[in-house]
Design a protein around this motif. Structure first.
Motif, PDB file in Angstrom:
ATOM      1  N   THR A   1       5.040   3.722  -8.081  1.00  0.00           N
ATOM      2  CA  THR A   1       5.201   3.061  -9.376  1.00  0.00           C
ATOM      3  C   THR A   1       6.442   3.521 -10.125  1.00  0.00           C
ATOM      4  O   THR A   1       6.637   3.145 -11.254  1.00  0.00           O
TER       5      THR A   1
ATOM      6  N   LYS B   1      -8.089  -6.665   0.018  1.00  0.00           N
ATOM      7  CA  LYS B   1      -9.261  -7.458  -0.363  1.00  0.00           C
ATOM      8  C   LYS B   1      -9.030  -8.921  -0.011  1.00  0.00           C
ATOM      9  O   LYS B   1      -7.904  -9.374   0.117  1.00  0.00           O
TER      10      LYS B   1
ATOM     11  N   SER C   1      -2.283  -2.981  -7.252  1.00  0.00           N
ATOM     12  CA  SER C   1      -2.603  -2.103  -6.123  1.00  0.00           C
ATOM     13  C   SER C   1      -4.078  -2.189  -5.743  1.00  0.00           C
ATOM     14  O   SER C   1      -4.443  -1.955  -4.598  1.00  0.00           O
ATOM     15  N   ASN C   2      -4.938  -2.566  -6.687  1.00  0.00           N
ATOM     16  CA  ASN C   2      -6.364  -2.700  -6.394  1.00  0.00           C
ATOM     17  C   ASN C   2      -6.682  -3.922  -5.543  1.00  0.00           C
ATOM     18  O   ASN C   2      -7.736  -3.987  -4.914  1.00  0.00           O
ATOM     19  N   TYR C   3      -5.805  -4.923  -5.514  1.00  0.00           N
ATOM     20  CA  TYR C   3      -6.052  -6.145  -4.749  1.00  0.00           C
ATOM     21  C   TYR C   3      -5.738  -5.997  -3.260  1.00  0.00           C
ATOM     22  O   TYR C   3      -6.237  -6.768  -2.450  1.00  0.00           O
TER      23      TYR C   3
ATOM     24  N   SER D   1       0.810  -1.214   0.000  1.00  0.00           N
ATOM     25  CA  SER D   1       0.000   0.000   0.000  1.00  0.00           C
ATOM     26  C   SER D   1       0.843   1.264   0.000  1.00  0.00           C
ATOM     27  O   SER D   1       0.354   2.325  -0.327  1.00  0.00           O
TER      28      SER D   1
ATOM     29  N   SER E   1      -0.221  -1.745 -16.577  1.00  0.00           N
ATOM     30  CA  SER E   1      -1.577  -2.196 -16.273  1.00  0.00           C
ATOM     31  C   SER E   1      -1.556  -3.217 -15.137  1.00  0.00           C
ATOM     32  O   SER E   1      -2.388  -3.164 -14.232  1.00  0.00           O
TER      33      SER E   1
ATOM     34  N   SER F   1      -1.009  -1.421 -11.894  1.00  0.00           N
ATOM     35  CA  SER F   1      -2.237  -0.740 -11.485  1.00  0.00           C
ATOM     36  C   SER F   1      -3.233  -1.738 -10.899  1.00  0.00           C
ATOM     37  O   SER F   1      -3.846  -1.483  -9.861  1.00  0.00           O
ATOM     38  N   ASN F   2      -3.392  -2.878 -11.564  1.00  0.00           N
ATOM     39  CA  ASN F   2      -4.297  -3.914 -11.058  1.00  0.00           C
ATOM     40  C   ASN F   2      -3.824  -4.447  -9.714  1.00  0.00           C
ATOM     41  O   ASN F   2      -4.636  -4.727  -8.836  1.00  0.00           O
TER      42      ASN F   2
ATOM     43  N   THR G   1     -14.356  -7.912  -1.101  1.00  0.00           N
ATOM     44  CA  THR G   1     -13.913  -6.939  -0.108  1.00  0.00           C
ATOM     45  C   THR G   1     -13.563  -7.681   1.165  1.00  0.00           C
ATOM     46  O   THR G   1     -14.131  -8.730   1.464  1.00  0.00           O
TER      47      THR G   1
END
Length: 149
Positions: free
Chosen positions: A10, A95, A90-92, A6, A84, A87-88, A138
């Motif tokens: 980048t 979760k 960091s979204n995980y 977190s 890409s 970016s993906n 989530t």
């Protein structure tokens, strides 16, 4: 290999993809120079009674230019895919992830980006390869409410 948490920026991936693009461009330039040397050698050693047609030479040069542009396009595409993936990744974080076989689950603490793809590391130290069949949701938070009678 790039590990994303977190707090990770980048910047390292951008410099990695830039150096990969520079390497591919350098390889294309070496090949282009080799092609020109080959063409010159071919012209010097051709049969004087049956010289090479000028249109054939131009055709060879055009074909090689297309190959060179394809190499550059692939290099740029690889850079975009890498960005890409980052970016993906960091979204995980934060979760809940469940492996494709359903045997491993946990909250994602970090994601590792490698040439083989993404690997999630859970807060309890388990590793799950991110690919087809995984489930992302989530993070589950359990709250207990007390009521007085």
């Amino acid at each position: 290999m790039v590990t994303v948490t977190s707090a990770t920026s980048t910047t390292s991936t951008a410099s990695t993809s830039t150096s990969a693009s520079a390497t591919a461009s350098a390889a294309a330039s070496l090949d282009y120079n080799s092609f020109l040397k080959l063409l010159i050698t071919q012209m010097q050693n051709q049969d004087p009674t049956d010289p090479m047609d000028a249109t054939e030479q131009v055709s060879q040069l055009a074909t090689f230019s297309q190959v060179e542009q394809t190499i550059k396009t692939n290099s740029n595409l690889e850079s975009l895919i890498s960005q890409s993936n980052l970016s993906n990744a960091s979204n995980y974080i934060g979760k809940t992830i469940t492996s494709a076989d359903g045997k491993t689950t946990g909250v994602v603490a970090s994601v590792e980006v490698t040439s083989d793809g993404l690997t999630a590391k859970t807060t309890d130290g388990k590793e799950i390869s991110i690919g087809e069949g995984i489930t992302i949701s989530t993070a589950k938070t359990t709250t207990t409410t007390e009521t007085s009678a």
